[in-house]
Design a protein around this motif. Structure first.
Motif, short mmCIF file in Angstrom:
data_model
loop_
_atom_site.label_atom_id
_atom_site.label_comp_id
_atom_site.label_asym_id
_atom_site.label_seq_id
_atom_site.Cartn_x
_atom_site.Cartn_y
_atom_site.Cartn_z
N LEU A 167 9.26 -0.68 2.62
CA LEU A 167 9.97 -0.73 1.35
C LEU A 167 11.29 -1.50 1.44
O LEU A 167 11.63 -2.27 0.54
N THR A 176 17.81 2.29 1.53
CA THR A 176 16.60 2.59 0.77
C THR A 176 16.27 4.07 0.83
O THR A 176 15.80 4.65 -0.15
N THR A 196 15.83 6.34 -2.52
CA THR A 196 14.58 7.03 -2.85
C THR A 196 14.74 8.55 -2.81
O THR A 196 14.10 9.27 -3.58
N CYS A 197 15.61 9.06 -1.93
CA CYS A 197 15.83 10.51 -1.90
C CYS A 197 16.60 10.98 -3.13
O CYS A 197 16.36 12.09 -3.63
N TRP A 201 16.20 9.58 -5.96
CA TRP A 201 15.14 9.53 -6.97
C TRP A 201 14.25 10.77 -6.91
O TRP A 201 13.95 11.38 -7.94
N ALA A 247 7.60 9.12 -6.53
CA ALA A 247 8.87 9.18 -5.78
C ALA A 247 8.61 9.53 -4.32
O ALA A 247 9.26 8.98 -3.42
N ALA A 293 7.49 6.47 -2.52
CA ALA A 293 8.61 5.57 -2.24
C ALA A 293 9.43 6.07 -1.05
O ALA A 293 9.86 5.27 -0.21
N VAL A 294 9.64 7.37 -0.99
CA VAL A 294 10.40 7.94 0.13
C VAL A 294 9.68 7.66 1.45
O VAL A 294 10.29 7.25 2.44
N ALA A 354 9.98 4.20 2.62
CA ALA A 354 11.33 3.88 3.08
C ALA A 354 11.59 4.44 4.47
O ALA A 354 12.10 3.75 5.36
#
Length: 445
Positions: A80, A152, A156-157, A159, A182, A185-186, A189
């Motif tokens: 990511l 990142t 993301t966290c 989010w 989400a 995404a985490v 990352a």
């Protein structure tokens, strides 16, 4: 009515001002301390991987490509960070400075998400306080101009915390899908944060109050499907190009290899990492999935033979990450990642203040019966991952939004308690009549 409609606008204007301050701090840090920078280590990886991907060359090992010209498939880090950095690369901004600037903008995005989460958790004032802390607290911006995956991870966290509270509010299928996205995404990352699936998403959905068990199962299925869909392209790409199964990253083995050996189980580097660990091993395979397996087996063998040291090592790792074990030594060790020593010391002192305030935030939210799992899940997950690998300041980065939010809750609550008696005294002096500002602005009295 007009006054009430204006209040959200003022909130967003306040947030915009905070974001400008946060951006200014990040840019000053970049140009005063870090520019021009020596492009090496992980920043080199993320920078080069972004440019290679933007050029349509896939995902090779940029170190190997630079040193020997060989194209070796690699997934040392999840994608990511480099995927986001590829955005300016596609637009023609391929220099390391361009990526530093873009990373600073990602840091500003984290400020916005933290402020929105704070508003949801404890109201508009807490949102702005949380955003303000995120703008100025070194733990939130030290990594940004360095071009590290911690930026990142923070984004993301923040989010996933916001997505978790959105699910708590509505418990709908769209909210479950948003939570699963989400989570994906985490994981893309920071691979170790895949543990959030078990620590946060499953318990949050499975224990949703007032929801029938069949609907909970359906909501959990939606979260799982969206999460799997988010990581599926990267996992499928890896399964097609490596000899051994790899899904998110080929970096676990090398990380374990530099953290499980005599140099990290005792002495000065207890709980940290050391190149001496891998220097003592035979040469690894060239193919990256086989190299990952080779290093993992070597680390597991050492762990089995020295299991009696694990509690001590785990405590040291945890202490390093949270700034309570040899903190001044740790900030000196952090200079290997080009962090300025003076700023790292400032960040450590600020962390201690925020940690104390965060404990107060936990107490406040517990008394208000506000769900705490979305805020505690990331620090818990990070702590578990730290115990397995090694302790360092930058590993804590993904938990910084939660620390900031909990501290903001405590600060706002304390300010409210202090302001209450002052307002009462003013009203008594005024003979019990509402203040002019209260009635004219349409605020409830």
């Amino acid at each position: 009515m007009r006054a009430r409609l204006g209040r959200p606008r003022r909130w967003y204007l306040g947030l915009a001002a905070i974001c400008l301050i946060g951006l200014g701090i990040r840019l000053f840090y970049l140009f005063h301390w870090l520019h021009p920078a020596a492009v090496q280590g992980d920043p080199f990886y993320y920078h080069e991987a972004a440019n290679l991907f933007a050029d349509g060359r896939g995902w090779p090992d940029p170190y190997e490509l630079r040193l020997s010209g060989r194209y070796v498939a690699d997934a040392q880090h999840p994608p990511l960070t480099s995927l986001l950095l590829a955005v300016p690369s596609v637009l023609g901004f391929t220099s390391f400075l361009s990526h530093q600037l873009f990373s600073c903008l990602l840091g500003v995005g984290a400020i916005v998400l933290v402020a929105l989460a704070g508003r949801r958790v404890a109201g508009p004032a807490t949102g702005l306080v949380a955003g303000g802390i995120a703008a100025v607290y070194p733990g939130m911006w030290l990594n940004d101009p360095l071009v590290m995956s911690e930026t990142t991870g923070i984004l993301t966290c923040a989010w996933i915390i916001l997505a978790a509270y959105r699910f708590v509010d509505r418990r709908g299928f769209a909210e479950a899908g948003w939570l699963g996205l989400a989570l994906a995404a985490v994981m893309l990352a920071r691979a170790e944060l895949a543990l959030l699936a078990l620590v946060l998403v499953v318990p949050l959905v499975a224990t949703a109050p007032g929801v029938a068990w069949r609907r909970r199962a359906a909501l959990l299925a939606v979260a799982a499907v969206t999460s799997v869909a988010g990581i599926a392209p990267w996992a499928a790409y890896n399964l097609a190009r490596f000899h051994e199964p790899e899904y998110l990253s080929t970096g676990l083995g090398s990380t374990l290899a530099v953290t499980h050996c005599p140099a990290t189980y005792s002495g000065r580097d207890l709980g940290w990492w050391s190149f001496d660990c891998v220097l003592a091993l035979p040469p690894p395979p060239v193919e990256r999935s086989e190299r990952d397996a080779f290093y993992r087996h070597a680390a597991f063998d050492y762990i089995r033979d020295h299991s009696d040291r694990l509690p001590t090592v785990a405590a040291a790792r945890l202490g390093r990450t949270w700034g309570v074990y040899h903190p001044w030594q740790q900030v000196r060790l952090d200079t290997i990642e080009l962090r300025p020593l003076s700023l790292s010391r400032l960040g450590m002192v600020t962390l201690w203040v925020l940690e104390v305030a965060a404990v107060g935030g936990v107490v406040v939210l517990r008394r208000r019966r506000t769900p705490l799992l979305p805020l505690l899940a990331v620090p818990v997950t990070l702590s578990l991952a730290t115990v397995v690998v090694y302790g360092t300041t930058r590993f804590r980065a993904a938990a910084e939004p939660a620390v900031v939010l909990l501290a903001a809750v405590a600060i706002t609550a304390a300010a409210g308690r202090l302001a209450g008696p002052a307002r009462s005294r003013v009203r008594r002096i005024a003979g019990g009549r509402p203040m002019r500002s209260e009635t004219d602005q349409g605020y409830p009295t």
